[in-house]
Design a protein around this motif. Sequence first.
Motif, PDB file in Angstrom:
ATOM      1  N   HIS A  89       1.651  -4.626   3.439  1.00 31.65           N
ATOM      2  CA  HIS A  89       2.700  -3.687   3.834  1.00 31.65           C
ATOM      3  C   HIS A  89       2.285  -2.279   3.432  1.00 31.65           C
ATOM      4  O   HIS A  89       1.960  -2.048   2.268  1.00 31.65           O
ATOM      5  CB  HIS A  89       4.028  -4.012   3.135  1.00 31.65           C
ATOM      6  CG  HIS A  89       4.493  -5.395   3.365  1.00 31.65           C
ATOM      7  ND1 HIS A  89       5.259  -5.754   4.441  1.00 31.65           N
ATOM      8  CD2 HIS A  89       4.272  -6.539   2.662  1.00 31.65           C
ATOM      9  CE1 HIS A  89       5.508  -7.055   4.378  1.00 31.65           C
ATOM     10  NE2 HIS A  89       4.923  -7.551   3.321  1.00 31.65           N
ATOM     11  N   ALA A  90       2.290  -1.373   4.368  1.00 31.25           N
ATOM     12  CA  ALA A  90       2.079   0.039   4.062  1.00 31.25           C
ATOM     13  C   ALA A  90       3.453   0.682   3.980  1.00 31.25           C
ATOM     14  O   ALA A  90       4.266   0.548   4.888  1.00 31.25           O
ATOM     15  CB  ALA A  90       1.240   0.706   5.147  1.00 31.25           C
ATOM     16  N   GLU A 113       0.850  -1.196   0.000  1.00 29.08           N
ATOM     17  CA  GLU A 113       0.000   0.000   0.000  1.00 29.08           C
ATOM     18  C   GLU A 113       0.879   1.237   0.000  1.00 29.08           C
ATOM     19  O   GLU A 113       1.659   1.454   0.932  1.00 29.08           O
ATOM     20  CB  GLU A 113      -0.915  -0.002   1.221  1.00 29.08           C
ATOM     21  CG  GLU A 113      -1.763   1.227   1.381  1.00 29.08           C
ATOM     22  CD  GLU A 113      -2.667   1.479   0.178  1.00 29.08           C
ATOM     23  OE1 GLU A 113      -2.867   2.660  -0.149  1.00 29.08           O
ATOM     24  OE2 GLU A 113      -3.178   0.516  -0.426  1.00 29.08           O
ATOM     25  N   ASN A 131      -7.917   4.979   9.038  1.00 29.99           N
ATOM     26  CA  ASN A 131      -8.080   3.746   9.812  1.00 29.99           C
ATOM     27  C   ASN A 131      -9.269   2.916   9.320  1.00 29.99           C
ATOM     28  O   ASN A 131     -10.082   2.439  10.102  1.00 29.99           O
ATOM     29  CB  ASN A 131      -8.233   4.070  11.306  1.00 29.99           C
ATOM     30  CG  ASN A 131      -8.039   2.848  12.173  1.00 29.99           C
ATOM     31  OD1 ASN A 131      -7.329   1.912  11.805  1.00 29.99           O
ATOM     32  ND2 ASN A 131      -8.680   2.831  13.331  1.00 29.99           N
ATOM     33  N   ASP A 159      -6.439   5.425   3.335  1.00 29.88           N
ATOM     34  CA  ASP A 159      -7.068   4.397   4.158  1.00 29.88           C
ATOM     35  C   ASP A 159      -6.292   4.147   5.451  1.00 29.88           C
ATOM     36  O   ASP A 159      -6.884   3.785   6.470  1.00 29.88           O
ATOM     37  CB  ASP A 159      -7.219   3.101   3.359  1.00 29.88           C
ATOM     38  CG  ASP A 159      -8.318   3.218   2.322  1.00 29.88           C
ATOM     39  OD1 ASP A 159      -9.499   3.173   2.718  1.00 29.88           O
ATOM     40  OD2 ASP A 159      -8.004   3.376   1.128  1.00 29.88           O
ATOM     41  N   VAL A 160      -4.990   4.353   5.424  1.00 38.28           N
ATOM     42  CA  VAL A 160      -4.188   4.193   6.646  1.00 38.28           C
ATOM     43  C   VAL A 160      -4.524   5.315   7.628  1.00 38.28           C
ATOM     44  O   VAL A 160      -4.821   5.068   8.795  1.00 38.28           O
ATOM     45  CB  VAL A 160      -2.678   4.169   6.312  1.00 38.28           C
ATOM     46  CG1 VAL A 160      -1.846   4.165   7.582  1.00 38.28           C
ATOM     47  CG2 VAL A 160      -2.338   2.962   5.435  1.00 38.28           C
ATOM     48  N   VAL A 161      -4.513   6.534   7.147  1.00 40.00           N
ATOM     49  CA  VAL A 161      -4.797   7.692   8.003  1.00 40.00           C
ATOM     50  C   VAL A 161      -6.230   7.632   8.535  1.00 40.00           C
ATOM     51  O   VAL A 161      -6.483   7.941   9.695  1.00 40.00           O
ATOM     52  CB  VAL A 161      -4.543   9.015   7.236  1.00 40.00           C
ATOM     53  CG1 VAL A 161      -5.053  10.217   8.014  1.00 40.00           C
ATOM     54  CG2 VAL A 161      -3.057   9.169   6.933  1.00 40.00           C
ATOM     55  N   ASP A 165       5.462   4.167   3.494  1.00 35.87           N
ATOM     56  CA  ASP A 165       5.398   5.620   3.565  1.00 35.87           C
ATOM     57  C   ASP A 165       6.819   6.132   3.358  1.00 35.87           C
ATOM     58  O   ASP A 165       7.664   6.044   4.257  1.00 35.87           O
ATOM     59  CB  ASP A 165       4.843   6.041   4.927  1.00 35.87           C
ATOM     60  CG  ASP A 165       4.718   7.541   5.086  1.00 35.87           C
ATOM     61  OD1 ASP A 165       5.362   8.297   4.321  1.00 35.87           O
ATOM     62  OD2 ASP A 165       3.983   7.966   5.985  1.00 35.87           O
ATOM     63  N   LYS A 188      -2.025   6.771   1.372  1.00 34.17           N
ATOM     64  CA  LYS A 188      -2.121   7.039   2.810  1.00 34.17           C
ATOM     65  C   LYS A 188      -3.552   7.192   3.298  1.00 34.17           C
ATOM     66  O   LYS A 188      -3.807   7.106   4.490  1.00 34.17           O
ATOM     67  CB  LYS A 188      -1.323   8.296   3.150  1.00 34.17           C
ATOM     68  CG  LYS A 188       0.177   8.110   2.966  1.00 34.17           C
ATOM     69  CD  LYS A 188       0.945   9.237   3.562  1.00 34.17           C
ATOM     70  CE  LYS A 188       0.807   9.209   5.050  1.00 34.17           C
ATOM     71  NZ  LYS A 188       1.859   9.856   5.799  1.00 34.17           N
TER      72      LYS A 188
END
Length: 161
Positions: free
Chosen positions: A109-110, A85, A94, A90-92, A112, A88
């Motif tokens: 794996h995200a 991934e 949550n 969908d990560v931010v 950044d 950002k």
Amino acid sequence: MAVRVAQMVGAEIFATVGLNTKEDFLINEFGIPAENIFYSRDTTFARGIMRVTKGYGVDVILNSLVGDSLRASWECMAPFGRFIEIGKTDVVENTRLLMARFERNLSFHAVDLYHIWVSAPGLRAKRFQEAMRFLFDGIISYPQPLNCYPAAEIEQAFRHL
């Protein structure tokens, strides 16, 4: 650049695009077959990928799609697949990811790059040197066409990207 690296290791490439011009670019510049290119503005690409791979899915996904499209990509994973991934949103925010797919020994794996830049200078330097070696040795080439924008047109440059 991701396509060039995937080609370097002999991967069969599947891609999603939002515009026909990008599809033409992938066909003409990279030789990706048209049947391996799917529309990214809705989630129908997932059915197409599963159809073309005869239900197997793909081994590696480099993803920047968000929301339902991210989840549809996740459903395209082959057993032992790796989901990378690079977005950002969908990560931010949550957002949720269905956990049942992990039964197929998948990994998520995200990545950044900013976080790598500020917290892992050794890794940053090693990866940069490796990329430059690939470029200078002719193993990969820089992304083409190269489009340059003046600073005053930064919004247009990001939209083009």
